[in-house]
Scaffold this motif. Structure first.
Motif, PDB file in Angstrom:
ATOM      1  N   LEU A  99      50.172  67.187  27.181  1.00  0.00           N
ATOM      2  CA  LEU A  99      48.766  67.413  26.841  1.00  0.00           C
ATOM      3  C   LEU A  99      48.582  67.445  25.325  1.00  0.00           C
ATOM      4  O   LEU A  99      47.591  66.925  24.798  1.00  0.00           O
ATOM      5  N   ARG A 100      49.544  68.045  24.633  1.00  0.00           N
ATOM      6  CA  ARG A 100      49.462  68.089  23.162  1.00  0.00           C
ATOM      7  C   ARG A 100      49.613  66.687  22.570  1.00  0.00           C
ATOM      8  O   ARG A 100      48.948  66.347  21.591  1.00  0.00           O
ATOM      9  N   MET A 101      50.498  65.896  23.157  1.00  0.00           N
ATOM     10  CA  MET A 101      50.653  64.516  22.691  1.00  0.00           C
ATOM     11  C   MET A 101      49.354  63.741  22.857  1.00  0.00           C
ATOM     12  O   MET A 101      48.928  63.004  21.955  1.00  0.00           O
ATOM     13  N   ALA A 102      48.714  63.924  24.014  1.00  0.00           N
ATOM     14  CA  ALA A 102      47.455  63.221  24.269  1.00  0.00           C
ATOM     15  C   ALA A 102      46.363  63.699  23.321  1.00  0.00           C
ATOM     16  O   ALA A 102      45.560  62.902  22.824  1.00  0.00           O
ATOM     17  N   ARG A 103      46.342  65.004  23.057  1.00  0.00           N
ATOM     18  CA  ARG A 103      45.304  65.568  22.199  1.00  0.00           C
ATOM     19  C   ARG A 103      45.458  65.098  20.748  1.00  0.00           C
ATOM     20  O   ARG A 103      44.469  64.827  20.065  1.00  0.00           O
ATOM     21  N   THR A 104      46.697  65.005  20.292  1.00  0.00           N
ATOM     22  CA  THR A 104      46.940  64.628  18.894  1.00  0.00           C
ATOM     23  C   THR A 104      47.074  63.117  18.704  1.00  0.00           C
ATOM     24  O   THR A 104      47.164  62.643  17.573  1.00  0.00           O
ATOM     25  N   GLY A 105      47.110  62.371  19.810  1.00  0.00           N
ATOM     26  CA  GLY A 105      47.250  60.923  19.709  1.00  0.00           C
ATOM     27  C   GLY A 105      48.668  60.470  19.438  1.00  0.00           C
ATOM     28  O   GLY A 105      48.907  59.308  19.083  1.00  0.00           O
ATOM     29  N   LYS A 106      49.628  61.363  19.623  1.00  0.00           N
ATOM     30  CA  LYS A 106      51.027  61.021  19.378  1.00  0.00           C
ATOM     31  C   LYS A 106      51.541  60.085  20.463  1.00  0.00           C
ATOM     32  O   LYS A 106      51.226  60.240  21.635  1.00  0.00           O
TER      33      LYS A 106
ATOM     34  N   MET B  85      54.729  57.948  22.552  1.00  0.00           N
ATOM     35  CA  MET B  85      56.079  58.205  23.051  1.00  0.00           C
ATOM     36  C   MET B  85      57.120  57.619  22.110  1.00  0.00           C
ATOM     37  O   MET B  85      56.916  56.555  21.529  1.00  0.00           O
ATOM     38  N   ASP B  86      58.223  58.328  21.994  1.00  0.00           N
ATOM     39  CA  ASP B  86      59.342  57.844  21.182  1.00  0.00           C
ATOM     40  C   ASP B  86      60.253  56.994  22.066  1.00  0.00           C
ATOM     41  O   ASP B  86      60.958  57.511  22.931  1.00  0.00           O
ATOM     42  N   THR B  87      60.200  55.685  21.874  1.00  0.00           N
ATOM     43  CA  THR B  87      61.005  54.777  22.704  1.00  0.00           C
ATOM     44  C   THR B  87      62.142  54.141  21.907  1.00  0.00           C
ATOM     45  O   THR B  87      62.721  53.145  22.335  1.00  0.00           O
ATOM     46  N   THR B  88      62.443  54.699  20.748  1.00  0.00           N
ATOM     47  CA  THR B  88      63.513  54.131  19.922  1.00  0.00           C
ATOM     48  C   THR B  88      64.879  54.499  20.487  1.00  0.00           C
ATOM     49  O   THR B  88      65.047  55.535  21.128  1.00  0.00           O
ATOM     50  N   TYR B  89      65.837  53.652  20.235  1.00  0.00           N
ATOM     51  CA  TYR B  89      67.203  53.881  20.691  1.00  0.00           C
ATOM     52  C   TYR B  89      68.120  54.046  19.482  1.00  0.00           C
ATOM     53  O   TYR B  89      67.816  53.582  18.381  1.00  0.00           O
TER      54      TYR B  89
ATOM     55  N   ARG C 183      59.044  56.438  32.336  1.00  0.00           N
ATOM     56  CA  ARG C 183      57.937  56.076  33.229  1.00  0.00           C
ATOM     57  C   ARG C 183      57.130  57.307  33.621  1.00  0.00           C
ATOM     58  O   ARG C 183      55.900  57.271  33.661  1.00  0.00           O
ATOM     59  N   THR C 184      57.839  58.411  33.917  1.00  0.00           N
ATOM     60  CA  THR C 184      57.148  59.654  34.282  1.00  0.00           C
ATOM     61  C   THR C 184      56.317  60.177  33.118  1.00  0.00           C
ATOM     62  O   THR C 184      55.153  60.561  33.287  1.00  0.00           O
ATOM     63  N   THR C 185      56.922  60.176  31.932  1.00  0.00           N
ATOM     64  CA  THR C 185      56.203  60.653  30.744  1.00  0.00           C
ATOM     65  C   THR C 185      54.996  59.774  30.447  1.00  0.00           C
ATOM     66  O   THR C 185      53.910  60.275  30.121  1.00  0.00           O
ATOM     67  N   LYS C 186      55.182  58.472  30.568  1.00  0.00           N
ATOM     68  CA  LYS C 186      54.087  57.533  30.306  1.00  0.00           C
ATOM     69  C   LYS C 186      52.942  57.740  31.290  1.00  0.00           C
ATOM     70  O   LYS C 186      51.764  57.721  30.913  1.00  0.00           O
ATOM     71  N   ARG C 187      53.296  57.965  32.561  1.00  0.00           N
ATOM     72  CA  ARG C 187      52.266  58.186  33.582  1.00  0.00           C
ATOM     73  C   ARG C 187      51.499  59.479  33.299  1.00  0.00           C
ATOM     74  O   ARG C 187      50.269  59.515  33.385  1.00  0.00           O
ATOM     75  N   ARG C 188      52.224  60.538  32.952  1.00  0.00           N
ATOM     76  CA  ARG C 188      51.568  61.815  32.668  1.00  0.00           C
ATOM     77  C   ARG C 188      50.733  61.752  31.397  1.00  0.00           C
ATOM     78  O   ARG C 188      49.667  62.371  31.312  1.00  0.00           O
ATOM     79  N   LEU C 189      51.214  61.008  30.416  1.00  0.00           N
ATOM     80  CA  LEU C 189      50.454  60.851  29.178  1.00  0.00           C
ATOM     81  C   LEU C 189      49.157  60.097  29.446  1.00  0.00           C
ATOM     82  O   LEU C 189      48.096  60.462  28.924  1.00  0.00           O
ATOM     83  N   ARG C 190      49.237  59.066  30.253  1.00  0.00           N
ATOM     84  CA  ARG C 190      48.037  58.304  30.609  1.00  0.00           C
ATOM     85  C   ARG C 190      47.054  59.186  31.385  1.00  0.00           C
ATOM     86  O   ARG C 190      45.839  59.126  31.175  1.00  0.00           O
ATOM     87  N   LEU C 191      47.593  60.030  32.262  1.00  0.00           N
ATOM     88  CA  LEU C 191      46.748  60.950  33.036  1.00  0.00           C
ATOM     89  C   LEU C 191      46.065  61.956  32.108  1.00  0.00           C
ATOM     90  O   LEU C 191      44.870  62.251  32.255  1.00  0.00           O
ATOM     91  N   ALA C 192      46.821  62.479  31.139  1.00  0.00           N
ATOM     92  CA  ALA C 192      46.262  63.444  30.189  1.00  0.00           C
ATOM     93  C   ALA C 192      45.179  62.809  29.328  1.00  0.00           C
ATOM     94  O   ALA C 192      44.167  63.445  29.004  1.00  0.00           O
ATOM     95  N   GLN C 193      45.378  61.556  28.957  1.00  0.00           N
ATOM     96  CA  GLN C 193      44.375  60.855  28.150  1.00  0.00           C
ATOM     97  C   GLN C 193      43.113  60.573  28.962  1.00  0.00           C
ATOM     98  O   GLN C 193      41.999  60.675  28.454  1.00  0.00           O
TER      99      GLN C 193
ATOM    100  N   GLU D 210      49.847  68.223  37.955  1.00  0.00           N
ATOM    101  CA  GLU D 210      50.482  67.323  36.984  1.00  0.00           C
ATOM    102  C   GLU D 210      50.184  67.764  35.551  1.00  0.00           C
ATOM    103  O   GLU D 210      51.072  67.803  34.699  1.00  0.00           O
ATOM    104  N   LEU D 211      48.937  68.103  35.288  1.00  0.00           N
ATOM    105  CA  LEU D 211      48.552  68.495  33.931  1.00  0.00           C
ATOM    106  C   LEU D 211      49.188  69.828  33.538  1.00  0.00           C
ATOM    107  O   LEU D 211      49.653  69.998  32.405  1.00  0.00           O
ATOM    108  N   ARG D 212      49.214  70.773  34.465  1.00  0.00           N
ATOM    109  CA  ARG D 212      49.789  72.090  34.163  1.00  0.00           C
ATOM    110  C   ARG D 212      51.297  72.012  33.916  1.00  0.00           C
ATOM    111  O   ARG D 212      51.849  72.812  33.161  1.00  0.00           O
ATOM    112  N   SER D 213      51.947  71.056  34.549  1.00  0.00           N
ATOM    113  CA  SER D 213      53.409  70.989  34.473  1.00  0.00           C
ATOM    114  C   SER D 213      53.915  70.434  33.144  1.00  0.00           C
ATOM    115  O   SER D 213      55.110  70.529  32.861  1.00  0.00           O
ATOM    116  N   SER D 214      53.035  69.860  32.347  1.00  0.00           N
ATOM    117  CA  SER D 214      53.493  69.200  31.115  1.00  0.00           C
ATOM    118  C   SER D 214      52.599  69.532  29.928  1.00  0.00           C
ATOM    119  O   SER D 214      51.870  68.668  29.426  1.00  0.00           O
TER     120      SER D 214
END
Length: 280
Positions: free
Chosen positions: A21-28, A30-34, A81-91, A13-17
């Motif tokens: 990992l950069r988002m988690a490292r920098t504290g960025k 998710m962009d949820t704006t429409y 949901r996938t991005t959020k799950r992976r971001l939480r995993l990276a954090q 999971e970590l290698r695939s995204s």
């Protein structure tokens, strides 16, 4: 680089995204704006449809737009949901991966050398054939590189901090006050560099053994035909010369095998030297 002690499913999971990992490292976040333009475009489109057709046309257009919006929302929701799950995993596992941005350039290059050495060992024919089994390369070597990477990350961070704290131009007589800190960083770098050189030495011995192994395999195939060569010599050369040629064939085979065994032994010795000074 991912901590090799992590469960395989988490590592994948970590290698695939890497961007996650950069988002988690920098504290960025998710962009949820429409796109707010949709609030004006859709009603405008329906109004235009009404003017051109009638209420029936508006109804059909509304159904079509509704289906498109629903499908798009489902796709975006699944992706979010996938991005959020992976971001939480990276954090959660933030201390279990190291990115290029975590290291300064010299440390990046040193880590790359360590990784290249380990790749050469693990991809070698003698490793795959189980001929250098004095250590469990598959487990020990990735862990060794991870330990080196962790220390390089810390060294990079301390080196950056060191550069910020020490003035470019020191007042006269103040150099000695800062020298112990610089010496400590230099000592850490020297130690890690030596560790990488040990890995490279091991890799060189394995590559050497690989070359001899390749030749040895060819010689084994030829050795299977030794009786045919001996018979040929015995039939075509006088007795004295025949005995000499047969002896040379046997000596050459023994010499090649000895070279192969010595190269394997040297590779194992290099591995043993690596183990005598483990990073803990």
């Amino acid at each position: 680089m991912i901590d090799p002690s992590l469960p395989p499913e988490i590592s994948v999971e970590l290698r695939s995204s890497p961007h996650i990992l950069r988002m988690a490292r920098t504290g960025k976040r998710m962009d949820t704006t429409y796109n707010p333009a949709l609030l004006f475009v859709l009603p405008g489109f329906l109004l235009l449809t009404f003017l051109v057709t009638d209420w029936k046309g508006v109804f059909v257009a509304s159904l079509g737009i509704g289906m498109i919006v629903l499908l798009r929302w489902m796709a975006l929701d699944s992706s979010h949901r996938t991005t959020k799950r992976r971001l939480r995993l990276a954090q959660t596992h933030a201390e279990h991966y190291i990115m290029a941005e975590d290291l300064d350039y010299p440390c990046q290059m040193l880590l790359r050398r360590a990784q290249n050495a380990v790749e050469a060992i693990l991809n070698s024919k003698v490793h795959r054939a189980g001929l250098i089994d004095s250590i469990d390369n598959q487990v020990t070597l990735p862990e060794e590189v991870w330990q080196i990477a962790q220390r390089l990350r810390k060294l990079s961070s301390m080196h950056a901090e060191h550069g910020k704290l020490i003035p470019r131009e020191l007042p006269p007589g103040m150099e000695d006050a800062f020298k112990p800190y610089t010496t400590a960083l230099d000592a850490a770098w020297t130690s890690l560099s030596q560790r990488v050189r040990h890995l490279e030495k091991y890799a060189k011995q394995v590559i050497k053994a690989d070359k001899v192994y390749h030749t040895h395999k060819r010689l084994e195939a030829l050795a299977a035909k030794t009786p045919e060569y001996q018979q040929l010599i015995a039939e075509t050369v006088h007795d004295q010369h025949a005995r000499q040629h047969i002896k040379e064939l046997a000596d050459q085979a023994a010499h090649a095998r000895k070279m192969f065994e010595e190269s394997i032994s040297q590779a194992r010795l290099a591995a043993g030297e690596l183990l005598r000074t483990p990073l803990t």
